[in-house]
Design a protein around this motif. Sequence first.
Motif, mmCIF file in Angstrom:
data_model
loop_
_atom_site.group_PDB
_atom_site.id
_atom_site.type_symbol
_atom_site.label_atom_id
_atom_site.label_comp_id
_atom_site.label_asym_id
_atom_site.label_seq_id
_atom_site.Cartn_x
_atom_site.Cartn_y
_atom_site.Cartn_z
ATOM 1 N N ARG A 80 0.845 -1.194 0.000
ATOM 2 C CA ARG A 80 0.000 0.000 0.000
ATOM 3 C C ARG A 80 0.881 1.245 0.000
ATOM 4 O O ARG A 80 1.999 1.248 0.516
ATOM 5 N N ALA A 81 0.335 2.338 -0.554
ATOM 6 C CA ALA A 81 1.057 3.603 -0.623
ATOM 7 C C ALA A 81 0.342 4.660 0.206
ATOM 8 O O ALA A 81 -0.863 4.550 0.451
ATOM 9 N N LYS A 82 1.093 5.678 0.638
ATOM 10 C CA LYS A 82 0.502 6.748 1.432
ATOM 11 C C LYS A 82 1.172 8.079 1.121
ATOM 12 O O LYS A 82 2.375 8.151 0.909
ATOM 13 N N TYR A 83 0.347 9.142 1.122
ATOM 14 C CA TYR A 83 0.840 10.494 0.865
ATOM 15 C C TYR A 83 1.188 11.195 2.170
ATOM 16 O O TYR A 83 0.504 11.031 3.179
ATOM 17 N N LEU A 98 5.245 10.296 -1.798
ATOM 18 C CA LEU A 98 4.437 9.087 -1.666
ATOM 19 C C LEU A 98 5.361 7.986 -1.163
ATOM 20 O O LEU A 98 6.450 7.776 -1.712
ATOM 21 N N TYR A 100 5.758 3.952 -0.415
ATOM 22 C CA TYR A 100 5.224 2.640 -0.813
ATOM 23 C C TYR A 100 5.857 1.595 0.098
ATOM 24 O O TYR A 100 7.068 1.371 0.053
ATOM 25 N N TYR A 168 -4.260 3.182 -4.606
ATOM 26 C CA TYR A 168 -3.147 3.323 -3.656
ATOM 27 C C TYR A 168 -2.546 1.983 -3.231
ATOM 28 O O TYR A 168 -1.853 1.887 -2.226
ATOM 29 N N ALA A 183 1.978 0.844 -9.522
ATOM 30 C CA ALA A 183 1.154 1.353 -8.426
ATOM 31 C C ALA A 183 -0.074 2.034 -8.986
ATOM 32 O O ALA A 183 -0.006 2.724 -10.005
ATOM 33 N N THR A 185 -1.593 4.724 -8.477
ATOM 34 C CA THR A 185 -1.502 6.067 -7.916
ATOM 35 C C THR A 185 -1.381 7.056 -9.068
ATOM 36 O O THR A 185 -1.241 6.658 -10.219
#
Lengths: 361, 128
Positions: A80-83, A98, A100, A168, A183, A185
Amino acid sequence: MRATPLKDRHAAAKARFVDFFGWEMPVQYAGILAETSCVRGHVGLFDLCHMGRLVLTGPDREALVDRVFSGRFQTLKHGRAKYGFLLNEDGYPIDDVLVYRDTEAVHIVINATGRGKDPDWVNAQKGDLDATVTDVSDDQAMIALQGPGSEHVLQALCGADLSQVRYYGFTTAPVCGHETLLARTGYTGEDGFELFFDKAHAVEVWDALLDSGRSLEIQPIGLGARDILRLEAGMPLYGQEINPEIDPVEADLSFGVDFTKDHTVGVPALRARKEAGPKRVAVSLAAQGGRVARAGCPIVTESGEASGVVTSGGVSPTLGKNIARALVRAEDRDAGTLYAEIRGKQHPMEIVPSPFYKRPR
Amino acid sequence: MSDRPTELKYSTTHEWVRIEGDEATVGITDFAVEHLGDLVFVDLPDVGASIDVDETGAEVESVKAVGEVHSPVGGEVTAVNEGLADDQGPLASDPFGEGWLYKLKVSDVSDALMDLDAYETQLESESV
């Protein structure tokens, strides 16, 4: 000026180039309006090789990420990715990124403007942590495929079932037979993918994606349309909406910060300012035609008092309006109408909900 | 090769001017229009306003940027092409005719204007 491995492809497609922080990048091909609607309606291809990519490895890599990344990382699942942000001690952003979370490594995508400073800064926060920061920006290609047709175009070339990759989420799979981190995204507000792979294959993958997308009228998309797409979608550009003098609370990007993380650089300072209440706030402005309020344009109230400044502005073909993000005095957030001052005249702009555009789901 | 009128004078910053007696008509060239890309608005001066040589006479908004029109002549504005505020089409389709920007009663002329040959020589060195 530096150029990406795809420069010859852009030139062959009759791109107009621009100096983007030392990178010779395509600003437009067919035209900014046509490219914007191509991504909203079909699918578009973006060369993002100029952006920075860091890979963190070693036993304490996740502890290091948690120390430098403002977002909640410990509960982020693998794949999962996050900002979020890299904050300085005072809680002002050094960059927006971002992250990952992979099983054996953490990948961080940084801005082109962060390449000269972010890796050193992350390394400087290591202390006694056992982690290695590798800058793979010059070894990897980065290409984005954005728009409702993205999954269809990529699936034809990809060895993974893309319907299993959620927004994401990311996975590793062959694309054109080459190992690729892909990804779900992007920076447009549309469905789409960002691909990371050995830059030796950049031209091959670029050509294959254009070929695969031909029936969907795929087009290469320049930085001009990219800027409008991200502004319509309410996404910030580092250096404009946020910078070393505009923090994520003021910019209305608190969702990228876990304020409970006392162990993350800059979070305590930012939390203190959030609790005190920001004196400036970001608002979205829209006007029907007329002059275009661009970055740096002064914003005033009806009585002519200085309120703030436009951080990004342009023409939205999707809304058929001129739109802007502006940083204004907190007391003006409910003013209803604010005024862009251009060439000595005040042009009314309505305060509207953010983001300007949300894709239909 | 080009449809640019020979009777006009051109500026290094891609404006054109047609001077007839003490009246001048000002516009921007096809090169300027092409360079700006998708046009969205034209901000014209007020009739009766006084403009100096090289002062910003009008501003042309495109999706990409705003183009300032550096006035090749000075004087009092006598007419503006008001329709351009709503429809910028004539700027692209007929930049030297229907796409004119403003007219003024000439009191001063820039001493850096070129004839068509000199302007096209400049364009050759500029184009990529």
